[in-house]
Design an enzyme around this catalytic site. Sequence first.
Site, PDB file in Angstrom:
ATOM      1  N   CYS A 349      -5.208   8.997  -4.881  1.00 21.10           N
ATOM      2  CA  CYS A 349      -5.725   7.615  -4.939  1.00 21.10           C
ATOM      3  C   CYS A 349      -7.103   7.470  -4.303  1.00 21.10           C
ATOM      4  O   CYS A 349      -7.820   6.521  -4.624  1.00 21.10           O
ATOM      5  CB  CYS A 349      -4.793   6.661  -4.221  1.00 21.10           C
ATOM      6  SG  CYS A 349      -3.081   6.719  -4.717  1.00 21.10           S
TER       7      CYS A 349
HETATM    8  O1  KQY Z   1      -2.198   4.287  -5.937  1.00 20.58           O
HETATM    9  C1  KQY Z   1      -3.395   4.152  -5.887  1.00 20.58           C
HETATM   10  N1  KQY Z   1      -4.133   4.746  -6.815  1.00 20.58           N
HETATM   11  C2  KQY Z   1      -4.077   3.226  -4.931  1.00 20.58           C
HETATM   12  C3  KQY Z   1      -3.252   2.623  -3.880  1.00 20.58           C
HETATM   13  C4  KQY Z   1      -3.870   1.343  -3.395  1.00 20.58           C
HETATM   14  C5  KQY Z   1      -3.191   0.718  -2.241  1.00 20.58           C
HETATM   15  C6  KQY Z   1      -3.924  -0.484  -1.725  1.00 20.58           C
HETATM   16  N2  KQY Z   1      -3.535  -0.892  -0.432  1.00 20.58           N
END
Ligand code: KQY
Length: 369
Positions: A349
Site C-alpha cells: 500500500c
Molecule cells: O490498502 C491500501 N492500499 C491502503 C490502505 C489505506 C489505509 C488508510 N488509513
Amino acid sequence: MPAADGFRMPGEFEPHRGCWMLWPKRPDNWRENARPAQAAFAAVAAAIHASDPVTMAVAPECYDEARTLLAPGIRVVEIESDDAWMRDTGPTFVVDDSGHSRAVDWRFNAWGGSLDGLYWPWDRDDAVAGEVARVEGVERYRAPFVLEGGAIHVDGEGTLITTEECLLSDGRNPDLTRTRIEELLRAYLGVSTIVWVPRGVFRDETSGHVDNLLHVCAPGVVALSWTDDREDPQYERSAEALACLQAARDARGRAFEIVKMPMPGPLFMSADEAAGIEAADSGMSRQAGERLAASYCNFYIGNTRVVFPLLDPAHDGTARGLLTKLFPGREIVGVPGREILLGGGNIHCITQQVPVSGNGTGGANGNAR
Ligand code: KQY
C-alpha cells in the site's frame, strides 16, 4: 484512452526502473506524531532501494527529517499529500511495446468520499499522481472515475483481479454499473479478463482492497491470505475468494495456481498504540482492542527482492518460506510491518513501482516462475 493508444499495465513482477513512496506525517493516523511510522517507512525504503531506486515524496516541512532518516541514495522530492499511501494516490504506470511509459491518474476520494471516506479534505492526495508523473516526465491520462492502485492486481497478460466489495462500493462510483467499470478498466489498463472476488480482508478500512487479500506473483500464480480457523470472520471471506479463483480462468485461459498464505495473528491494536494516535474529526476509527487487517500478501515485488511485512513471529517464517518458493530468483527480505499496519495498510500500500517500458517480456528479472 491508454489501451487504444497501445498501452497496458505490466505485472508487478516485470522489471522496474524505480519505486515511489510517500512520507507519513498525519498524527490522526500515525501514532506519536508519526515518528515510529517514519522509521518503519525508512526501513522499507532502504530494503527496496537495494533492488529498485526509491524516490520518497515528502511535504516541504518534512524534508529535513526525511533526509536524515532515509538512506543516502534515496531521492527525496517535495510533494504535498494528505496521507502516505502511494499505491493509492500515486499513478498507475502503463507501457507500450515501443519503449514508452505513461501514467494513469485515477480520481481519489479517501476510499469512499463523503459516504465512508477516511478523511476530508483529500485534494492534495488527489494531486499526487499528477506530480509524480511530472517528476517522471511522462504523459498522463486523467481517469474520470474513482479507483486506487490497491484496488487492482494485474498479470500484465490481460488479467485483472479486484473485489466487488471495493470497486462496487457506494462511496466510489455510485453511478457506474459493473459493466461500465469493466469497460473503463479495459480501456485504461489494457486488460481483457476481469476476475471479481467478492470481499477483501475483514475490517479493512479501504472497503476490501484486493492488495491486502492476495497478490499476483506471476501470470497464473496467486498468493491468497488464508486461515483454517472456521470461527475467524476471515475464513468465509478467504474461502469465497478461493472458490471464485478456482472457478475462474485468466486472459490466456489458464486456471490459477493458488498458494495459501497464512494470516498473521489475529492481531489487535493495543491500548498503548491507540493512545498515541490523535483523535480527529475523520472517518478513521482507532480504538484499543480493534482487529487489525493484517496480511502477508501485502508485499512488494522488486527487481531482485521481495520485501514483505514481519507481523507475527508465529507465522513470519512460514510466510518467508512460501515467498522463497514463489520467487526463486529473488531475495526475500522481511521488514517490521506493525507500524504500517496500525495506519491501515502495509508495504504494498505504501509503494508504487515504475515499470521499465519495453516489450514486457520480463527481462532478466522477469516472472516469478
Ligand atoms: O490498502 C491500501 N492500499 C491502503 C490502505 C489505506 C489505509 C488508510 N488509513
